[in-house]
Scaffold this active site. Structure first.
Site, PDB file in Angstrom:
ATOM      1  N   ILE A  84       0.861  -1.200   0.000  1.00 26.60           N
ATOM      2  CA  ILE A  84       0.000   0.000   0.000  1.00 26.60           C
ATOM      3  C   ILE A  84       0.888   1.238   0.000  1.00 26.60           C
ATOM      4  O   ILE A  84       1.748   1.369   0.868  1.00 26.60           O
ATOM      5  CB  ILE A  84      -0.831   0.087   1.324  1.00 26.60           C
ATOM      6  CG1 ILE A  84      -1.662  -1.170   1.549  1.00 26.60           C
ATOM      7  CG2 ILE A  84      -1.702   1.339   1.360  1.00 26.60           C
ATOM      8  CD1 ILE A  84      -2.716  -1.376   0.513  1.00 26.60           C
ATOM      9  N   HIS A  85       0.706   2.135  -0.954  1.00 28.14           N
ATOM     10  CA  HIS A  85       1.439   3.403  -0.846  1.00 28.14           C
ATOM     11  C   HIS A  85       0.764   4.572  -1.563  1.00 28.14           C
ATOM     12  O   HIS A  85       1.273   5.691  -1.538  1.00 28.14           O
ATOM     13  CB  HIS A  85       2.877   3.265  -1.349  1.00 28.14           C
ATOM     14  CG  HIS A  85       2.990   3.200  -2.848  1.00 28.14           C
ATOM     15  ND1 HIS A  85       2.774   2.050  -3.557  1.00 28.14           N
ATOM     16  CD2 HIS A  85       3.289   4.146  -3.770  1.00 28.14           C
ATOM     17  CE1 HIS A  85       2.946   2.286  -4.853  1.00 28.14           C
ATOM     18  NE2 HIS A  85       3.248   3.552  -5.013  1.00 28.14           N
ATOM     19  N   ARG A  86      -0.373   4.333  -2.236  1.00 25.71           N
ATOM     20  CA  ARG A  86      -0.997   5.456  -2.964  1.00 25.71           C
ATOM     21  C   ARG A  86      -1.594   6.456  -1.988  1.00 25.71           C
ATOM     22  O   ARG A  86      -2.296   6.067  -1.032  1.00 25.71           O
ATOM     23  CB  ARG A  86      -2.131   4.938  -3.849  1.00 25.71           C
ATOM     24  CG  ARG A  86      -1.683   4.082  -4.968  1.00 25.71           C
ATOM     25  CD  ARG A  86      -1.370   4.854  -6.225  1.00 25.71           C
ATOM     26  NE  ARG A  86      -0.560   4.010  -7.063  1.00 25.71           N
ATOM     27  CZ  ARG A  86       0.606   4.349  -7.598  1.00 25.71           C
ATOM     28  NH1 ARG A  86       1.095   5.551  -7.424  1.00 25.71           N
ATOM     29  NH2 ARG A  86       1.283   3.507  -8.330  1.00 25.71           N
ATOM     30  N   ASP A  95      -2.045  -1.513  -4.262  1.00 25.35           N
ATOM     31  CA  ASP A  95      -2.411  -0.331  -5.050  1.00 25.35           C
ATOM     32  C   ASP A  95      -1.226   0.086  -5.918  1.00 25.35           C
ATOM     33  O   ASP A  95      -1.234   1.158  -6.512  1.00 25.35           O
ATOM     34  CB  ASP A  95      -2.894   0.812  -4.148  1.00 25.35           C
ATOM     35  CG  ASP A  95      -1.867   1.245  -3.114  1.00 25.35           C
ATOM     36  OD1 ASP A  95      -0.696   0.827  -3.203  1.00 25.35           O
ATOM     37  OD2 ASP A  95      -2.235   2.027  -2.203  1.00 25.35           O
ATOM     38  N   ARG A 111       6.289   5.765   3.001  1.00 27.47           N
ATOM     39  CA  ARG A 111       5.185   6.737   3.073  1.00 27.47           C
ATOM     40  C   ARG A 111       4.120   6.220   4.045  1.00 27.47           C
ATOM     41  O   ARG A 111       3.645   6.941   4.926  1.00 27.47           O
ATOM     42  CB  ARG A 111       4.571   6.903   1.678  1.00 27.47           C
ATOM     43  CG  ARG A 111       3.336   7.724   1.677  1.00 27.47           C
ATOM     44  CD  ARG A 111       2.623   7.739   0.340  1.00 27.47           C
ATOM     45  NE  ARG A 111       1.848   8.944   0.309  1.00 27.47           N
ATOM     46  CZ  ARG A 111       2.251  10.082  -0.227  1.00 27.47           C
ATOM     47  NH1 ARG A 111       3.386  10.166  -0.855  1.00 27.47           N
ATOM     48  NH2 ARG A 111       1.508  11.150  -0.153  1.00 27.47           N
TER      49      ARG A 111
END
Ligand code: UD1
Ligand code: UDP
Length: 352
Positions: free
Chosen positions: A202-204, A276, A235
């Site tokens: 997950i990083h969006r 994502d 992030r």
């Protein structure tokens, strides 16, 4: 000998440039410029070491920041290097701020630009990547496109010159590195058994930046009955810390970002992948593993059209059902991203 300046800065770009740089260096002098957008060891240097990418000739050390600041600093510093080195061509990859800054700096100096992974569109202009793609494609002279859909998008925007459908360089990387990836050791090190875990990334910003949404996602992961391995992007790690989100369940295992060869070994052995990430979506297909995409749309539409991926958006409450119904799905094996020789084709086209 002609000189090509390659500009990279973020994790996926190291993976994309590895096979292309190798081909480029057979016929050109290459100057490698790292903007420093990613800088943690496990987001940057470890890829240079593992994938044997030559050390950058320039590391601009730009680091993190708001879009304007980060992109502006990149433009300033890239321009200085291009003026000093006078390359014949600049190559940029993908859709990050490093991509757009590299393309703009070169175009303003009238240096031809080659964009690897051109033509992709999500049609969601709230994604910073979409703006980066449109700007980069508009100023590029060579547009190396991975999919026929990408060519169609460029045609629709009136971009027809310099467009080359070559396939996906990430497929080149995947095929080469899978042979060098020690799956048994990776599974042992992570104490996992093949096909008995879910791999997630997950990083969006749309999933990480809203505390309620990120917390809902982590709680949903914790509630699943399957073991989930989540190599955590800095992030996401930083925002979880900031929002005070601390997972409690034994079933959700957060680990530091893993190396590329570890990652593809994990992908190959996962029961299902939840992500994502753009790159991880495609690698799920390369690995033959179904993928649940936590986005409302994707640039990699053929994955969804051919039944390899489903788009769940932020309907996280539907994850348990999606895993049960989609997890056992085994679609056919169409050749969606070329033949694994995209890098060689790119170097050949640039050589003419
Ligand atoms: C960037 C790209 C995105 C790409 C992703 C790949 C843009 C606009 N976004 O997103 O398209 O999918 O890289 O991973 O270019 N950080 C660290 N250490 C690092 C790097 C980042 O701690 O080595 C943290 C910082 O808090 C930083 C945050 O991660 O503010 C975001 O980094 P940034 O490079 O701005 O964007 P990404 O989310 O990584
Ligand atoms: N990746 C990796 N280690 C990790 C997570 C991802 O090597 O811990 C690799 C992954 O295999 C893929 C690339 O990083 O090749 C994808 O990068 P990312 O998800 O950061 O960016 P995106 O593709 O979404 O731009």
């Amino acid at each position: 000998m002609r000189t090509i300046a390659t500009i990279v800065g973020a994790r996926p770009q190291f993976i994309k440039c590895a096979p292309v740089s190798q081909e480029i260096r057979k016929s050109f002098r290459e100057i490698l410029i790292h903007t420093g957008q990613h800088y943690d060891r496990n987001m940057s240097q470890s890829f240079f070491d593992e994938l044997r990418i030559p050390e950058p000739d320039y590391n601009l050390g730009i680091g993190s920041g708001n879009h304007g600041l980060q992109t502006g600093l990149m433009l300033t510093e890239i321009e200085k290097v291009l003026l000093a080195t006078q390359p014949d061509l600049v190559v940029v990859y993908g859709d990050t701020n490093s991509t757009m800054a590299g393309a703009l700096a070169a175009a303003k100096l009238h240096i031809p630009v080659a964009h690897v992974e051109a033509g992709l569109r999500s049609f969601n202009r709230k994604m910073p990547e979409e703006i980066n793609r449109i700007v980069t494609d508009t100023v590029s002279d060579y547009l190396f496109v991975p999919t026929p859909t990408g060519v169609a998008h460029l045609t629709a925007e009136g971009i027809t010159g310099g467009v080359h459908l070559v396939g996906d360089v990430m497929y080149d990387s995947f095929l080469f590195n899978l042979k060098h990836s020690d799956t048994e050791t990776v599974l042992r090190n992570f104490d996992l058994r093949s096909k008995e875990f879910i791999l997630a990334t997950i990083h969006r910003p749309q999933n990480t930046d809203d505390p309620d949404l990120l917390s809902k996602l982590i709680r949903t992961f914790e509630s699943l009955s399957e073991l989930i391995l989540l190599p955590i992007h800095p992030r996401t790690r930083n925002l979880m810390r900031k929002f005070g989100i601390t997972p409690q369940s034994q079933n959700l295992r957060l680990v530091d970002p893993v190396s590329y060869r570890e990652m593809i070994a994990l992908e190959k052995n996962a029961k299902i992948i939840i992500t994502d990430s753009g790159g991880v979506q495609k690698e799920s297909y390369f690995a033959g593993v179904p993928c649940i995409v936590l986005r409302g749309e994707t640039e990699w539409v053929e994955l969804v059209e051919h039944g390899w991926a489903i788009l769940l958006g932020d309907r996280f409450e539907e994850l348990p059902q999606a895993i049960t119904s989609f997890g056992n799905y085994r679609p056919g094996s169409e050749n969606l991203y070329g033949d694994g020789h995209a890098s060689r084709k790119i170097a050949e086209i640039l050589g003419f």
